[in-house]
Design a protein around this motif. Structure first.
Motif, PDB file in Angstrom:
ATOM      1  N   GLY A 196      -7.975   5.391 -28.781  1.00  0.00           N
ATOM      2  CA  GLY A 196      -7.281   4.832 -29.668  1.00  0.00           C
ATOM      3  C   GLY A 196      -5.530   4.533 -29.093  1.00  0.00           C
ATOM      4  N   THR A 197      -5.504   4.285 -28.055  1.00  0.00           N
ATOM      5  CA  THR A 197      -4.095   3.902 -28.024  1.00  0.00           C
ATOM      6  C   THR A 197      -3.584   2.677 -27.670  1.00  0.00           C
ATOM      7  OG1 THR A 197      -4.087   3.634 -25.401  1.00  0.00           O
ATOM      8  CG2 THR A 197      -3.305   5.822 -25.772  1.00  0.00           C
ATOM      9  N   THR A 198      -2.772   2.068 -28.187  1.00  0.00           N
ATOM     10  CA  THR A 198      -2.122   0.578 -28.438  1.00  0.00           C
ATOM     11  C   THR A 198      -2.727  -0.306 -27.661  1.00  0.00           C
ATOM     12  OG1 THR A 198      -1.114   0.923 -30.531  1.00  0.00           O
ATOM     13  CG2 THR A 198      -0.934  -0.651 -29.347  1.00  0.00           C
ATOM     14  N   ARG A 199      -1.854   0.711 -26.268  1.00  0.00           N
ATOM     15  CA  ARG A 199      -1.748  -0.121 -24.677  1.00  0.00           C
ATOM     16  C   ARG A 199      -1.932   0.817 -23.645  1.00  0.00           C
ATOM     17  NH1 ARG A 199       2.577  -1.273 -21.583  1.00  0.00           N
ATOM     18  NH2 ARG A 199       4.041  -1.057 -23.642  1.00  0.00           N
ATOM     19  N   ASP A 200      -1.944   1.123 -22.960  1.00  0.00           N
ATOM     20  CA  ASP A 200      -2.196   1.464 -21.282  1.00  0.00           C
ATOM     21  C   ASP A 200      -1.526   1.388 -20.872  1.00  0.00           C
ATOM     22  OD1 ASP A 200      -5.364   2.923 -22.693  1.00  0.00           O
ATOM     23  OD2 ASP A 200      -5.955   0.819 -21.463  1.00  0.00           O
ATOM     24  N   GLN A 201      -0.866   2.405 -20.286  1.00  0.00           N
ATOM     25  CA  GLN A 201       0.149   2.452 -19.506  1.00  0.00           C
ATOM     26  C   GLN A 201      -0.302   2.448 -17.861  1.00  0.00           C
ATOM     27  OE1 GLN A 201       3.017   4.708 -20.897  1.00  0.00           O
ATOM     28  NE2 GLN A 201       4.430   3.075 -22.434  1.00  0.00           N
ATOM     29  N   PHE A 202       0.081   1.777 -16.871  1.00  0.00           N
ATOM     30  CA  PHE A 202       0.272   1.911 -15.130  1.00  0.00           C
ATOM     31  C   PHE A 202       1.266   1.982 -15.092  1.00  0.00           C
ATOM     32  CE2 PHE A 202      -4.100   1.406 -16.757  1.00  0.00           C
ATOM     33  CZ  PHE A 202      -4.452   1.644 -16.292  1.00  0.00           C
ATOM     34  N   CYS A 203       2.169   3.289 -14.301  1.00  0.00           N
ATOM     35  CA  CYS A 203       3.344   3.078 -14.232  1.00  0.00           C
ATOM     36  C   CYS A 203       3.574   3.249 -12.327  1.00  0.00           C
ATOM     37  CB  CYS A 203       4.084   3.358 -14.995  1.00  0.00           C
ATOM     38  SG  CYS A 203       4.338   4.034 -16.733  1.00  0.00           S
ATOM     39  N   VAL A 204       4.550   2.251 -12.421  1.00  0.00           N
ATOM     40  CA  VAL A 204       4.886   2.262 -10.791  1.00  0.00           C
ATOM     41  C   VAL A 204       6.242   2.170 -10.891  1.00  0.00           C
ATOM     42  CG1 VAL A 204       2.787   0.839 -10.388  1.00  0.00           C
ATOM     43  CG2 VAL A 204       4.684  -0.096 -10.723  1.00  0.00           C
ATOM     44  N   GLN A 205       6.537   2.877  -8.870  1.00  0.00           N
ATOM     45  CA  GLN A 205       7.708   2.067  -9.052  1.00  0.00           C
ATOM     46  C   GLN A 205       8.126   2.023  -7.589  1.00  0.00           C
ATOM     47  OE1 GLN A 205       9.626   6.311  -9.131  1.00  0.00           O
ATOM     48  NE2 GLN A 205       8.688   7.159  -7.085  1.00  0.00           N
ATOM     49  N   LEU A 206       9.270   1.442  -6.828  1.00  0.00           N
ATOM     50  CA  LEU A 206      10.095   1.288  -5.939  1.00  0.00           C
ATOM     51  C   LEU A 206       9.862   2.032  -4.830  1.00  0.00           C
ATOM     52  CD1 LEU A 206      11.706  -2.179  -6.630  1.00  0.00           C
ATOM     53  CD2 LEU A 206       8.992  -2.541  -5.540  1.00  0.00           C
ATOM     54  N   THR A 207       9.455   2.253  -3.573  1.00  0.00           N
ATOM     55  CA  THR A 207       8.991   2.699  -2.689  1.00  0.00           C
ATOM     56  C   THR A 207       9.772   2.153  -1.197  1.00  0.00           C
ATOM     57  OG1 THR A 207       8.717   4.794  -1.730  1.00  0.00           O
ATOM     58  CG2 THR A 207       7.434   3.218  -2.047  1.00  0.00           C
ATOM     59  N   ARG A 208      10.208   3.158   0.016  1.00  0.00           N
ATOM     60  CA  ARG A 208      10.751   2.563   0.886  1.00  0.00           C
ATOM     61  C   ARG A 208       9.485   2.514   1.840  1.00  0.00           C
ATOM     62  NH1 ARG A 208      14.246  -1.216   2.619  1.00  0.00           N
ATOM     63  NH2 ARG A 208      15.999  -0.421   1.661  1.00  0.00           N
ATOM     64  N   GLY A 209       9.261   2.486   2.631  1.00  0.00           N
ATOM     65  CA  GLY A 209       7.865   3.078   3.823  1.00  0.00           C
ATOM     66  C   GLY A 209       9.230   3.224   4.405  1.00  0.00           C
ATOM     67  N   ASP A 210       8.099   4.156   5.281  1.00  0.00           N
ATOM     68  CA  ASP A 210       8.729   5.638   6.365  1.00  0.00           C
ATOM     69  C   ASP A 210       8.795   5.509   7.694  1.00  0.00           C
ATOM     70  OD1 ASP A 210       9.739   7.530   7.018  1.00  0.00           O
ATOM     71  OD2 ASP A 210       8.652   8.929   6.197  1.00  0.00           O
ATOM     72  N   VAL A 211       9.768   5.079   8.190  1.00  0.00           N
ATOM     73  CA  VAL A 211       9.871   4.835   9.593  1.00  0.00           C
ATOM     74  C   VAL A 211       8.440   6.028  10.771  1.00  0.00           C
ATOM     75  CG1 VAL A 211      11.099   3.968  12.022  1.00  0.00           C
ATOM     76  CG2 VAL A 211      11.737   3.096  10.016  1.00  0.00           C
ATOM     77  N   SER A 212       8.552   7.588  10.005  1.00  0.00           N
ATOM     78  CA  SER A 212       8.519   7.808  10.264  1.00  0.00           C
ATOM     79  C   SER A 212       6.549   8.490  10.616  1.00  0.00           C
ATOM     80  CB  SER A 212       8.832   9.707  10.257  1.00  0.00           C
ATOM     81  OG  SER A 212       8.154   9.664   9.193  1.00  0.00           O
ATOM     82  N   THR A 213       6.379   7.550   9.684  1.00  0.00           N
ATOM     83  CA  THR A 213       5.059   7.838   9.170  1.00  0.00           C
ATOM     84  C   THR A 213       4.423   6.646   9.314  1.00  0.00           C
ATOM     85  OG1 THR A 213       4.941   8.564   6.365  1.00  0.00           O
ATOM     86  CG2 THR A 213       3.410   7.798   7.525  1.00  0.00           C
ATOM     87  N   PRO A 214       3.170   6.596  10.175  1.00  0.00           N
ATOM     88  CA  PRO A 214       2.900   5.462  11.218  1.00  0.00           C
ATOM     89  C   PRO A 214       1.792   4.442   9.957  1.00  0.00           C
ATOM     90  CG  PRO A 214       2.233   6.858  12.157  1.00  0.00           C
ATOM     91  CD  PRO A 214       2.923   7.707  11.006  1.00  0.00           C
ATOM     92  N   ALA A 215       1.533   3.437  10.495  1.00  0.00           N
ATOM     93  CA  ALA A 215       1.046   2.629   9.341  1.00  0.00           C
ATOM     94  C   ALA A 215      -0.895   3.156   9.342  1.00  0.00           C
ATOM     95  CB  ALA A 215       1.493   1.013   9.284  1.00  0.00           C
ATOM     96  N   ARG A 216      -0.914   3.562  10.220  1.00  0.00           N
ATOM     97  CA  ARG A 216      -2.566   4.001   9.980  1.00  0.00           C
ATOM     98  C   ARG A 216      -2.627   4.943   8.970  1.00  0.00           C
ATOM     99  NH1 ARG A 216      -6.737   3.959  14.533  1.00  0.00           N
ATOM    100  NH2 ARG A 216      -6.411   1.472  14.864  1.00  0.00           N
ATOM    101  N   GLU A 217      -1.616   6.178   8.662  1.00  0.00           N
ATOM    102  CA  GLU A 217      -1.409   7.806   8.002  1.00  0.00           C
ATOM    103  C   GLU A 217      -1.256   6.474   7.222  1.00  0.00           C
ATOM    104  OE1 GLU A 217      -2.373  10.491   8.713  1.00  0.00           O
ATOM    105  OE2 GLU A 217      -2.800   9.189  11.276  1.00  0.00           O
ATOM    106  N   GLN A 218      -0.483   6.155   6.288  1.00  0.00           N
ATOM    107  CA  GLN A 218      -0.320   5.560   5.226  1.00  0.00           C
ATOM    108  C   GLN A 218      -0.806   4.014   4.410  1.00  0.00           C
ATOM    109  OE1 GLN A 218       3.147   2.861   5.025  1.00  0.00           O
ATOM    110  NE2 GLN A 218       3.732   3.320   6.505  1.00  0.00           N
ATOM    111  N   LEU A 219      -2.159   3.576   6.038  1.00  0.00           N
ATOM    112  CA  LEU A 219      -3.032   3.825   4.472  1.00  0.00           C
ATOM    113  C   LEU A 219      -5.103   4.284   4.773  1.00  0.00           C
ATOM    114  CD1 LEU A 219      -5.432   0.884   4.981  1.00  0.00           C
ATOM    115  CD2 LEU A 219      -5.896   1.360   6.750  1.00  0.00           C
ATOM    116  N   ARG A 220      -4.900   6.051   5.884  1.00  0.00           N
ATOM    117  CA  ARG A 220      -5.650   6.563   5.068  1.00  0.00           C
ATOM    118  C   ARG A 220      -5.248   7.410   3.977  1.00  0.00           C
ATOM    119  NH1 ARG A 220      -4.871   8.141  11.282  1.00  0.00           N
ATOM    120  NH2 ARG A 220      -6.982   7.217  12.101  1.00  0.00           N
TER     121      ARG A 220
END
Length: 467
Positions: A170-194
Motif C-alpha cells: 500500500g505504500t506510494t513508493r518503496d525506498q532503498f536508501c544508501v550512503q557513501l562510504t570510503r573503502g577501509d585500507v585495513s580490510t582486504p578486498a576479499r573480505e569486503q567481497l565475502r
C-alpha cells in the motif's frame, strides 16, 4: 578411455525396440554401429564429433559481422566448465581453419580467453588450472578476480552502502536508501567481497549478485583486450532454464538481452556484443564431445553445490528443465527457439539502466511492486497504519534514495539484504554517469522533486571523492 556404450549416462532406446535399434546404423555414415542417441537420432563416435563441429560453425557463422580492425578480436568466456571448455576448443579449431586459407578473409584477427577467478568465494580450484587449458590450445588468457570490483579506483574508493530498505503493502513508493562510504585500507578486498555475499538474504540473491559481478568483469576484460565480441558458454539446457529462472526473478523486461543468441552485453553502454554459439547443444552432447575429444575441464563449485534442488531458483528450474527434457526430448530445443523470438520492447531501448546489473530498468517496476509486495503486519498495529507510516518515512539527510535507478529484480535482491552491505564500486560509477547525464532542473516522472534533492545531496557528498 571406456566406450560410451558402457557409460551409465548413455541414453538407451525405449524398451520394446532395443533389438530393432541395435540393428540400425549411424544416421550419417550408414556403415558404423551407433554409439549415442541424440533426440532419437543414432550417431557413431566419429560422425557425432564431426556433426558437433559443423553445428558450432553454423551457429557462429550467423554472427559473422565485420567489425573495425581495432576490435576484431573475439574473447571466449572460460569458466572451466564443460560447456565453455568445449566452446574454446571448437572456436580455436574454427580460427585455425580460417587462417589456413579455407576462408577468403578471416572473420576475427585473433582469439583470447577471459576468465573470472572465483577462488575468493570457492576453494578447490585455482586460476592456473584455467590458464593451463587455454595455454594447451595456444590462446592467451586474461584473468580478473571477483574482489577487483572493490578496488576499481584504489583501496580507498568510494562505495555505496545500503542503509535500509522500506517495502510495505500500500505504500506510494518503496525506498532503498544508501550512503557513501570510503573503502577501509585495513580490510582486504576479499573480505569486503565475502561480507557482500554474507549480507544477502538467500542463495538465489547470492547467485544473482555473482552473475552480475562476473558479467561486469568479463565486459571489462573484453574492452581492455579490444574485443568487440564476447562468446558465452550457455548451452541450450542452460538457456532453457535461464528463461524460467530469469522470468521468475522479475527479469522478463531484459530477457532478450540476458538469454538471446546475440545482444549487447550489459546493455548498449558496454560496447561489447555477447553471442551464445553453444545454444544448439544440450548438456549430454557437450559431455560426450568432451569425452571423445579428450577436452579437459575444471569443476568450479557454486553456492548450491551438493544442496537440494530447492536451494535456489536457478537450481530448481535447472532440475525441472532437465527432468522434462528427459521425458520429452524436444523440450530444450523448443524453449530455445522461443527465446530467440523474443524482442526488446521499444521503451526498453531508451530506459535508464539499473545501477547494479546495468540492464534496462522498467519505469513501471514501482507499480508492479505495489501490487505484489506482501508483508506481515505487527500484531499490535493495523495493516493500514503500516502502509501509511512506511509511505511517510523520509530518508535521513546523509542518505539518498536510489529506488528509481534499480530494476525490479535488483530491488528484490536488496529487499532482504542486511543494512551496512557495501555494493561493488561499479554501482557508484553507474550512478555517477546517470547523475552527470541528467539535465539540470529535470526530473523523472516516478520520483519527481524527491530525486532531485537526493541527487543534489549526492553531488555534494561525492565531490571529495573525485580525483
Amino acid at each position: 578411455m571406456c566406450d560410451a556404450t558402457d557409460s551409465p549416462a548413455m541414453e538407451l532406446p525405449p524398451k520394446g525396440r532395443v533389438e530393432g535399434a541395435r540393428s540400425k546404423l549411424c544416421l550419417k555414415c550408414k556403415t558404423a554401429k551407433p554409439s549415442i542417441t541424440i533426440r532419437r537420432s543414432l550417431y557413431c563416435k566419429d560422425c557425432f564429433v564431426r556433426a558437433s563441429v559443423s553445428k558450432f560453425r553454423s551457429a557462429l557463422s550467423k554472427s559473422r559481422k565485420r567489425m573495425p580492425a581495432s576490435r576484431a578480436q573475439v574473447m571466449v568466456a572460460l569458466s572451466g566448465g564443460a560447456t565453455s571448455s568445449a566452446m574454446l576448443q571448437l572456436m580455436a579449431d574454427y580460427q585455425r581453419m580460417e587462417l589456413k586459407g579455407f576462408a577468403a578473409e578471416p572473420t576475427y584477427t585473433g582469439v583470447v580467453v577471459g576468465h573470472v577467478d572465483e577462488s575468493a568465494l570457492f576453494s578447490g580450484y585455482s586460476d592456473s588450472q584455467i590458464c593451463d587449458i587455454a595455454t594447451a590450445i595456444g590462446v592467451e588468457c586474461h584473468v580478473a578476480r571477483l574482489e577487483d570490483v572493490f578496488t576499481l579506483e584504489g583501496d580507498q574508493a568510494a562505495l555505496l552502502e545500503l542503509v535500509h530498505a522500506t517495502i510495505a503493502p500500500g505504500t506510494t513508493r518503496d525506498q532503498f536508501c544508501v550512503q557513501l562510504t570510503r573503502g577501509d585500507v585495513s580490510t582486504p578486498a576479499r573480505e569486503q567481497l565475502r561480507a557482500l555475499f554474507a549480507g544477502l538474504g538467500s542463495a538465489t540473491d547470492r547467485e544473482d549478485m555473482l552473475d552480475i559481478i562476473k558479467s561486469f568483469l568479463l565486459a571489462r576484460l573484453a574492452r581492455q583486450a579490444q574485443c568487440g565480441l564476447l562468446l558465452l558458454g550457455d548451452s541450450g539446457t542452460r538457456i532453457a532454464s535461464k528463461l524460467v529462472s530469469l522470468t521468475s526473478r522479475g527479469r522478463g523486461f531484459s530477457l532478450p538481452l540476458e538469454a538471446g543468441a546475440e545482444a549487447p552485453f550489459l546493455g548498449s553502454s558496454s560496447g561489447v556484443t555477447a553471442y551464445r554459439p553453444m545454444r544448439d547443444f544440450i548438456m549430454k552432447e557437450i559431455a560426450f564431445f568432451n569425452l571423445w575429444t579428450a577436452q579437459p575441464s575444471v569443476v568450479v563449485p557454486t553456492f548450491t553445490t551438493g544442496a537440494p534442488e530447492t536451494a535456489s531458483i536457478d537450481r530448481l528450474t535447472e532440475a525441472f528443465v532437465v527432468g522434462l527434457d528427459r521425458d520429452f526430448c524436444s523440450t530444450v530445443s523448443t524453449v530455445c527457439r522461443t527465446v530467440q523470438k523474443l524482442e526488446l520492447r521499444p521503451d526498453a531501448l531508451t530506459a535508464a539502466q539499473c545501477i547494479i546489473c546495468s540492464m534496462p530498468a522498467e519505469a513501471s517496476a514501482q507499480a508492479w511492486r505495489n501490487c505484489l509486495t506482501v508483508n506481515v503486519a505487527p500484531k499490535d498495529q493495523p495493516l493500514e497504519q503500516v502502509a501509511v507510516s512506511s509511505a511517510d518515512v523520509q530518508p535521513p539527510q546523509s542518505t539518498f534514495d536510489v529506488t528509481a535507478h534499480l530494476c525490479y529484480s535488483c530491488q528484490s535482491l536488496l529487499h532482504f539484504a542486511k543494512p551496512g552491505v557495501a555494493l561493488p564500486a561499479f554501482c557508484l560509477q553507474n550512478y555517477r554517469e546517470q547523475i552527470a547525464g541528467a539535465k539540470p532542473g529535470g526530473s523523472e516522472s516516478d520520483v519527481g522533486a524527491h530525486l532531485q534533492q537526493s541527487q543534489e545531496r549526492l553531488r555534494q557528498q561525492i565531490e571529495e571523492f573525485f580525483i
